[in-house]
Design an enzyme around this catalytic site. Sequence first.
Site, mmCIF file in Angstrom:
data_model
loop_
_atom_site.group_PDB
_atom_site.id
_atom_site.type_symbol
_atom_site.label_atom_id
_atom_site.label_comp_id
_atom_site.label_asym_id
_atom_site.label_seq_id
_atom_site.Cartn_x
_atom_site.Cartn_y
_atom_site.Cartn_z
ATOM 1 N N ASP A 258 42.246 15.753 26.117
ATOM 2 C CA ASP A 258 43.266 16.132 27.093
ATOM 3 C C ASP A 258 44.649 16.040 26.445
ATOM 4 O OD1 ASP A 258 44.984 16.527 29.209
ATOM 5 O OD2 ASP A 258 44.433 14.731 30.295
ATOM 6 N N LYS B 152 39.237 6.923 36.766
ATOM 7 C CA LYS B 152 40.223 6.355 35.855
ATOM 8 C C LYS B 152 39.759 4.981 35.397
ATOM 9 C CE LYS B 152 43.336 9.612 35.780
ATOM 10 N NZ LYS B 152 43.741 10.276 34.530
ATOM 11 N N GLU C 47 36.983 11.350 28.872
ATOM 12 C CA GLU C 47 38.198 12.127 28.630
ATOM 13 C C GLU C 47 39.236 11.289 27.886
ATOM 14 O OE1 GLU C 47 41.626 14.215 31.395
ATOM 15 O OE2 GLU C 47 39.522 14.379 32.009
ATOM 16 N N ASP D 292 38.115 8.710 32.486
ATOM 17 C CA ASP D 292 39.363 9.097 31.822
ATOM 18 C C ASP D 292 40.134 7.844 31.465
ATOM 19 O OD1 ASP D 292 41.706 10.200 30.912
ATOM 20 O OD2 ASP D 292 42.225 11.215 32.777
ATOM 21 N N ASN E 145 42.908 7.950 29.387
ATOM 22 C CA ASN E 145 44.292 8.295 29.034
ATOM 23 C C ASN E 145 44.718 7.691 27.701
ATOM 24 O OD1 ASN E 145 44.891 8.310 32.453
ATOM 25 N ND2 ASN E 145 45.436 10.069 31.189
ATOM 26 N N LYS F 147 45.496 22.283 30.986
ATOM 27 C CA LYS F 147 46.389 22.221 32.140
ATOM 28 C C LYS F 147 47.438 23.306 31.980
ATOM 29 C CE LYS F 147 45.499 17.308 32.681
ATOM 30 N NZ LYS F 147 46.011 15.925 32.737
ATOM 31 N N ASN G 255 36.184 18.271 40.985
ATOM 32 C CA ASN G 255 35.790 16.874 41.067
ATOM 33 C C ASN G 255 36.745 16.105 41.974
ATOM 34 O OD1 ASN G 255 37.416 16.905 38.095
ATOM 35 N ND2 ASN G 255 37.986 15.211 39.424
ATOM 36 N N LYS H 195 35.795 12.098 38.734
ATOM 37 C CA LYS H 195 36.505 11.620 37.547
ATOM 38 C C LYS H 195 37.094 10.259 37.875
ATOM 39 C CE LYS H 195 40.623 13.114 35.840
ATOM 40 N NZ LYS H 195 41.560 13.928 35.007
ATOM 41 N N THR I 199 38.986 12.790 42.221
ATOM 42 C CA THR I 199 39.621 11.892 41.258
ATOM 43 C C THR I 199 39.717 10.504 41.870
ATOM 44 O OG1 THR I 199 40.893 13.673 40.244
ATOM 45 C CG2 THR I 199 41.710 11.436 39.929
#
Length: 324
Positions: free
Chosen positions: A190, A110, A167, A141, A143, A214, A84, A108, A86
């Site tokens: 994640d 953010k 995510e 995502d 986070n 990861k 993907n 993806k 980012t």
Amino acid sequence: MTSEIRGQVTGLLPGLRAFAIPMRTRFRGITVREGALIEGPAGWGEFSPFPEYGPQECARWLACAVEAATVGWPPPVRDRVPVNVTVPAVGPEQAHALVAASGCRTAKVKVAERGQTLAADVARVEAVRDALGPAGAIRVDANAAWDVEAAERALRELGRFGLEYAEQPCPTLDELAELRRRVDVPVAADESIRRAADPLAVRAAGAADIVVLKAQPLGGVRAALAVADACGLPVVVSSAVETSVGLAAGLALAAALPELPYACGLATMSLLDGDVTADPLVAEEGALAVRRRSFAAERLSVWEADPAPWRARAKAAAQWLDAA
């Protein structure tokens, strides 16, 4: 891990070389990506835990670097890995341009950046959808920035653009499990995997539909493959925003997985201003070719930093290798 591996670390540290490479856009709150490279009989490995990580958490990152440098990785079962693009927390025009230029069919994005609004997230995701067209896949995502109520509200807004998954929308397993009961958007874990004492707890808690793995935070390619097997959930392999040396471990992980149903988050070299190899891991037509890049001393010299702090971090992390 054994005392033998700690001994290997001691032997590798004198040749450790450190780097500091500016980020093109602020990402995860950082503007410069720092880390270290170690060389062994199998090649080079990267040790680049983020600044806030203590010695015990850094031990897994060190184990990954030692694996790459001393024994290498399992054989691949595929020669290309889809990836993907980012999209950092940038404005909609820049987001559109990044996706349009990437050649990727998955993005993806953010979201939930500190100091930004949900309206800014909506505008960014809308621009990405426009760039990808209706057939492209979008994942967001956060986070772990939202609580359950904020995540539910945001995903209902963002879901209008068609989301592949969200995510780590919330920080805890209990919150992720509760959110899964409230929304139709699949949830990927994640931080709940890579920063957990027990990476397998996410499945037992019913907290995720997908796991993001990861290589560095899980202790290397073999350790991550074991987590993937034990979790029994679909896997997305992602980077920790490494140089091509570190990205190669993630690529090896993605290449060795028995099944790879999603594009992987390994096309992150575009986030850095430079690299330590003459042949960076850059996607072509939305995929990475599976091959190990060679380290180039002259490239590192541009970004070289004082190795002493990194030797100290590695020595401290080595004391926790038994628990990694």
